[in-house]
Design an enzyme around this catalytic site. Sequence first.
Site, PDB file in Angstrom:
ATOM      1  N   HIS A 123       1.405   2.920  -7.694  1.00  0.00           N
ATOM      2  CA  HIS A 123       2.277   4.038  -8.076  1.00  0.00           C
ATOM      3  C   HIS A 123       1.763   5.384  -7.577  1.00  0.00           C
ATOM      4  O   HIS A 123       2.518   6.342  -7.510  1.00  0.00           O
ATOM      5  CB  HIS A 123       2.454   4.071  -9.590  1.00  0.00           C
ATOM      6  N   GLY A 124       0.488   5.473  -7.254  1.00  0.00           N
ATOM      7  CA  GLY A 124      -0.073   6.721  -6.745  1.00  0.00           C
ATOM      8  C   GLY A 124      -1.579   6.761  -6.919  1.00  0.00           C
ATOM      9  O   GLY A 124      -2.131   6.088  -7.780  1.00  0.00           O
TER      10      GLY A 124
END
Length: 185
Positions: A123-124
């Site tokens: 997701h990051g």
Amino acid sequence: VVLADGIAPYADAVFMPVDGGAVPDPAEAWIGALAYTFQLYFDFSGYSDMAIGLSWMFNIRLPLNFDSPYKALSISDFWRRWHISLSTFLRDYLYVPLGGNRKGETRRYVNLGITMVLGGLWHGASWSFVIWGALHGMYLMVNHAFRALAERAGWLQCLDSSRVFQVACWAVTFVAVVFAWVFFR
């Protein structure tokens, strides 16, 4: 879109001041966390429905990717219902190649943890996503350990058939997911 965007200001009203160092009172914290929880739900549910609908316009059948995850009775059930394509990818391309549950209980739990931390990083590249993934990994470990213990003790079938136990499972799962969303945000 209407529901998600309509709820977003309530989440932002709590999370934005916190980003600046403010400390919300317990009621504000719950309102912000629940608003963000439902903002994500409606956003992702709407996106999934739109993607499936648009694909039908081109005679392409996409698989179901969202199946009422907040009805889940366990964190495993949640991951079978939420972002199904990501869950399947994580299982097939991370968890299984790591050995899955084929190399003993300890290795199973390690593999669950690694898979979910990497899912968070997907997701990051942020510590908040690592924490979110680690929480879900821990949730899955506790879930599998509890079910294994209950099965060995012989009371799993009795628990699973109890309506009170099902409601308790739903509540614990929902609160755990809401808690993790705070770090995700």
